[in-house]
Design a protein around this motif. Structure first.
Motif, PDB file in Angstrom:
ATOM      1  N   TYR A   6       3.842   2.895  -4.324  1.00 50.86           N
ATOM      2  CA  TYR A   6       3.635   3.537  -3.731  1.00 50.86           C
ATOM      3  C   TYR A   6       2.247   3.574  -3.037  1.00 50.86           C
ATOM      4  CZ  TYR A   6       7.784   6.514  -3.228  1.00 50.86           C
ATOM      5  OH  TYR A   6       8.840   7.241  -2.364  1.00 50.86           O
ATOM      6  N   ARG A   7       1.590   3.228  -4.382  1.00 47.79           N
ATOM      7  CA  ARG A   7      -0.004   2.597  -4.463  1.00 47.79           C
ATOM      8  C   ARG A   7       0.325   1.240  -3.419  1.00 47.79           C
ATOM      9  NH1 ARG A   7      -1.989   1.343  -9.796  1.00 47.79           N
ATOM     10  NH2 ARG A   7      -1.666  -0.476  -8.958  1.00 47.79           N
ATOM     11  N   ASN A   8       0.847   0.567  -3.781  1.00 48.23           N
ATOM     12  CA  ASN A   8       1.158  -0.624  -2.527  1.00 48.23           C
ATOM     13  C   ASN A   8       1.200  -0.665  -1.440  1.00 48.23           C
ATOM     14  OD1 ASN A   8      -0.126  -2.383  -5.080  1.00 48.23           O
ATOM     15  ND2 ASN A   8       2.164  -3.221  -5.665  1.00 48.23           N
ATOM     16  N   ALA A   9       2.416   0.263  -1.280  1.00 43.40           N
ATOM     17  CA  ALA A   9       2.414   0.151  -0.004  1.00 43.40           C
ATOM     18  C   ALA A   9       1.632   1.530   0.930  1.00 43.40           C
ATOM     19  CB  ALA A   9       3.152   1.607   0.016  1.00 43.40           C
ATOM     20  N   LEU A  10       0.715   2.266   0.140  1.00 41.68           N
ATOM     21  CA  LEU A  10       0.007   2.534   1.250  1.00 41.68           C
ATOM     22  C   LEU A  10      -1.293   1.780   0.836  1.00 41.68           C
ATOM     23  CD1 LEU A  10      -0.039   6.428  -1.214  1.00 41.68           C
ATOM     24  CD2 LEU A  10       0.131   6.103   1.609  1.00 41.68           C
ATOM     25  N   LYS A  11      -1.503   0.942   0.215  1.00 43.67           N
ATOM     26  CA  LYS A  11      -2.896   0.006   0.267  1.00 43.67           C
ATOM     27  C   LYS A  11      -2.341  -0.884   2.032  1.00 43.67           C
ATOM     28  CE  LYS A  11      -3.146  -2.642  -3.620  1.00 43.67           C
ATOM     29  NZ  LYS A  11      -4.167  -3.298  -4.261  1.00 43.67           N
ATOM     30  N   SER A  19       4.355  -2.825  10.421  1.00 38.12           N
ATOM     31  CA  SER A  19       6.009  -2.939  10.389  1.00 38.12           C
ATOM     32  C   SER A  19       7.019  -3.288   9.303  1.00 38.12           C
ATOM     33  CB  SER A  19       6.771  -4.390  11.387  1.00 38.12           C
ATOM     34  OG  SER A  19       6.286  -5.682  11.002  1.00 38.12           O
ATOM     35  N   TRP A  20       7.812  -3.075   9.503  1.00 33.12           N
ATOM     36  CA  TRP A  20       9.163  -3.105   8.140  1.00 33.12           C
ATOM     37  C   TRP A  20       8.973  -4.762   7.407  1.00 33.12           C
ATOM     38  CZ3 TRP A  20      12.821  -5.400   5.648  1.00 33.12           C
ATOM     39  CH2 TRP A  20      13.336  -4.990   4.376  1.00 33.12           C
ATOM     40  N   SER A  21       9.290  -5.513   7.870  1.00 34.32           N
ATOM     41  CA  SER A  21       8.832  -6.950   7.899  1.00 34.32           C
ATOM     42  C   SER A  21       7.312  -7.085   6.853  1.00 34.32           C
ATOM     43  CB  SER A  21       9.405  -7.902   8.248  1.00 34.32           C
ATOM     44  OG  SER A  21       8.126  -7.986   9.466  1.00 34.32           O
ATOM     45  N   LYS A  22       6.494  -6.886   7.902  1.00 32.28           N
ATOM     46  CA  LYS A  22       4.671  -6.815   6.965  1.00 32.28           C
ATOM     47  C   LYS A  22       4.883  -6.124   6.442  1.00 32.28           C
ATOM     48  CE  LYS A  22       2.687  -8.087  12.116  1.00 32.28           C
ATOM     49  NZ  LYS A  22       1.455  -6.758  12.381  1.00 32.28           N
ATOM     50  N   LEU A  23       5.515  -5.069   5.430  1.00 28.90           N
ATOM     51  CA  LEU A  23       5.237  -4.264   4.389  1.00 28.90           C
ATOM     52  C   LEU A  23       5.821  -5.234   3.383  1.00 28.90           C
ATOM     53  CD1 LEU A  23       3.874  -1.585   3.681  1.00 28.90           C
ATOM     54  CD2 LEU A  23       5.520  -0.471   4.291  1.00 28.90           C
ATOM     55  N   ASN A  42      13.291   3.400   0.989  1.00 27.43           N
ATOM     56  CA  ASN A  42      13.035   4.819  -0.163  1.00 27.43           C
ATOM     57  C   ASN A  42      11.682   5.285  -0.270  1.00 27.43           C
ATOM     58  OD1 ASN A  42      15.667   6.078  -0.276  1.00 27.43           O
ATOM     59  ND2 ASN A  42      15.674   4.916  -2.223  1.00 27.43           N
ATOM     60  N   ILE A  43      10.730   4.174  -0.297  1.00 29.46           N
ATOM     61  CA  ILE A  43       9.203   4.521  -0.156  1.00 29.46           C
ATOM     62  C   ILE A  43       8.685   4.705   1.045  1.00 29.46           C
ATOM     63  CG2 ILE A  43       7.002   3.092  -0.510  1.00 29.46           C
ATOM     64  CD1 ILE A  43       8.151   1.564  -2.790  1.00 29.46           C
ATOM     65  N   GLN A  45      10.785   5.882   3.293  1.00 26.96           N
ATOM     66  CA  GLN A  45      11.425   7.569   3.922  1.00 26.96           C
ATOM     67  C   GLN A  45      10.527   9.044   3.431  1.00 26.96           C
ATOM     68  OE1 GLN A  45      15.815   7.654   3.473  1.00 26.96           O
ATOM     69  NE2 GLN A  45      15.748   6.062   4.956  1.00 26.96           N
ATOM     70  N   ASN A  46       9.448   8.162   2.149  1.00 32.08           N
ATOM     71  CA  ASN A  46       9.523   9.156   1.416  1.00 32.08           C
ATOM     72  C   ASN A  46       7.642   9.753   1.685  1.00 32.08           C
ATOM     73  OD1 ASN A  46      11.615   9.941  -0.295  1.00 32.08           O
ATOM     74  ND2 ASN A  46      10.770   8.814  -1.989  1.00 32.08           N
ATOM     75  N   LEU A  47       7.228   9.097   2.350  1.00 30.49           N
ATOM     76  CA  LEU A  47       5.930   8.939   2.825  1.00 30.49           C
ATOM     77  C   LEU A  47       6.429   9.554   4.330  1.00 30.49           C
ATOM     78  CD1 LEU A  47       4.410   5.568   1.808  1.00 30.49           C
ATOM     79  CD2 LEU A  47       3.546   7.876   0.423  1.00 30.49           C
ATOM     80  N   GLU A  48       7.157   9.086   4.485  1.00 29.51           N
ATOM     81  CA  GLU A  48       7.640   9.889   6.123  1.00 29.51           C
ATOM     82  C   GLU A  48       7.923  11.729   6.078  1.00 29.51           C
ATOM     83  OE1 GLU A  48      10.018   7.485   8.170  1.00 29.51           O
ATOM     84  OE2 GLU A  48       8.302   6.117   8.732  1.00 29.51           O
ATOM     85  N   LYS A  49       8.252  11.632   4.709  1.00 30.47           N
ATOM     86  CA  LYS A  49       8.634  13.247   4.596  1.00 30.47           C
ATOM     87  C   LYS A  49       7.828  13.889   3.966  1.00 30.47           C
ATOM     88  CE  LYS A  49      13.748  12.401   3.621  1.00 30.47           C
ATOM     89  NZ  LYS A  49      14.332  12.367   1.803  1.00 30.47           N
TER      90      LYS A  49
END
Length: 70
Positions: A6-11, A19-23, A42-43, A45-49
């Motif tokens: 999650y930390r890496n996704a946010l960073k 975009s999905w592929s860039k992320l 899942n990551i 979707q959870n960040l959006e929720k």
């Protein structure tokens, strides 16, 4: 491992990976390993929720600035 992902996704999102592929590419680079598509889905979707992101953009600029510091 989950918290780190999650930390890496946010960073990565804070860096402008919008975009999905860039992320996916950014997160795999950060972790040095392959990430399954279901895990990334899942990551996202959870960040959006949690109302942190929407369409790969932060909803609150404070989250964005804080994520740059991770």
């Amino acid at each position: 491992m989950t918290g780190k992902r999650y930390r890496n996704a946010l960073k990565c999102i804070a860096k402008g990976e919008n975009s999905w592929s860039k992320l996916l590419s950014c997160m795999e680079k950060e972790e040095g390993s392959t990430i399954s598509t279901s895990v990334l889905d899942n990551i996202i979707q959870n960040l959006e929720k949690m109302s942190i992101i929407k369409d790969y953009e932060f909803l609150d600029p404070v989250y964005k600035e804080a994520s740059k510091l991770l």
